[in-house]
Enzyme design. Structure first.
Site: not given
Ligand code: SAH
Length: 344
Positions: A91, A104, A111, A115, A118, A331
């Site tokens: 996406e 974006c 991934c 985390c 996410c 995000c």
């Molecule tokens: N792997 C990279 C880029 C992808 S995530 C990273 O971790 O930065 C892009 C952003 O979205 C990151 O800051 C991530 O922590 C955030 N993100 C992930 N899950 C989220 C959520 N449930 N709500 C808001 N932001 C989130």
């Protein structure tokens, strides 16, 4: 078949020279692709007929194919689901502002970092994206949407620094005058904290904006949310931010998700402020988007109080306005299968 979109301009020139083709042909082809959006070699009329025939037989201009598109009725954000050659799906999101369009984009299928907050990590990791699949997202969105895209954030699916070589080449192509001509200051790369990648970026692209997903005020909480903290611990990451500041002379954007009763207390705000005060940073506070029912957004009052503590310590802080939440395009909400009617 050779995909032209795997090359940056210099590489394509070298490639043609090896085959006895004049290097300026590479510039002409880039012009057709990136400026005129012509993807059929037989229509590239300033190339000799013989060369066009060779191109048609041996080369392709291959980029992701649109599988589905959703448009947010709340803020106009577009989310695209793409098909890749091997059947994988990824996406991308196009954020539409009055004065600019921001893409974006993703760097991996899925991934590997898992985390807790996410959605991308939940579907596991398949593979890295190729250069043509990274820049191809921007090209395909430009054609689909019909307007220039002048800002890029590498904040889609995947961890950019675990696909460093292709990330690097894609930035070169996005920046190149002959291709997308996007200023490096309008490109942001976000990392979950892969230390060697941060140091390479400082050398390779000091002008590109670096964002770090910190999300915790200490290692104990960070390890619970982000398993990558076991490999690259909190204190080492903070030390690397300082090194980055010194090498580039530039600030880092720190992203901090606010999760109710996990990392949003005022004591945690004080602890975070103490660490960040010593660094050159901007802070983005992001109320967590719905992905995991265990992780809720704090109240508005709590978010404001947290922000106030940061500001009192002299840290430039904004609360990030999330876009595209209603289409799971914000995000942390991107998934390889998301446009199949799944609900979190
Ligand atoms: N792997 C990279 C880029 C992808 S995530 C990273 O971790 O930065 C892009 C952003 O979205 C990151 O800051 C991530 O922590 C955030 N993100 C992930 N899950 C989220 C959520 N449930 N709500 C808001 N932001 C989130």
């Amino acid at each position: 078949m050779i995909n032209i979109l795997e090359f940056n301009l210099n590489e394509l020139k070298q490639h043609f020279i090896k085959r006895g083709v004049k290097p300026f042909r590479a510039e002409q082809i880039f012009d057709w692709i990136f400026k005129k959006h012509v993807f059929d070699f037989s229509k590239m009329l300033n190339l000799p007929k013989d060369f066009r025939d060779v191109l048609k037989m041996e080369y392709v201009i291959g980029f992701p194919e649109l599988s589905n598109k959703q448009i947010s009725s709340v803020d106009g954000t577009h989310k695209y689901l793409w098909n890749l050659d091997d059947g994988e799906k990824i996406e991308s999101v196009l954020l539409i502002h009055k004065d600019r369009n921001t893409a974006c984009i993703s760097t991996q299928v899925g991934c590997s970092l898992k985390c807790g907050f996410c959605a991308t990590g939940k579907s596991g990791f398949s593979r890295n994206l190729k250069v043509s699949e990274i820049v191809g997202q921007v090209l395909a969105m430009t054609v689909e949407y019909g307007e220039r895209i002048g800002n890029i954030v590498y904040m889609g699916m995947g961890e950019p620094f675990l696909n460093y070589d292709n990330l690097k080449k894609s930035i070169q192509i996005l920046h190149s005058k002959e291709a997308f001509d996007i200023s490096k200051r309008r490109i942001s790369v976000s990392t979950a904290g892969i230390i060697p990648g941060i140091l390479k970026m400082a050398e390779d692209f000091p002008e590109v904006v670096l964002s770090i997903s910190l999300h915790a005020p200490n290692n104990r909480i960070r390890e619970r949310l982000m398993p990558i903290s076991q490999t690259y611990p909190f204190q080492q990451l903070i030390h690397t931010v300082r090194q980055y500041n010194e090498i580039t002379g530039k600030r880092v954007t720190i992203e901090y998700l606010l999760i109710k009763e996990v990392n949003d207390s005022l004591e945690q705000a004080v602890l975070l402020a103490k660490t960040l005060k010593e660094l050159k940073v901007n802070l983005n506070l992001i109320p967590v988007n719905p992905v995991n029912p265990d992780f809720e957004r704090p109240s508005f009052k709590q978010i404001s109080a947290f922000k106030q503590i940061m500001e009192k310590s002299g840290i430039d802080t904004v609360i990030r306005q999330e876009k595209g939440t209603d289409i799971a395009g914000a995000c942390g909400q991107l998934k390889t299968q998301s446009i199949k009617g799944e609900v979190f």
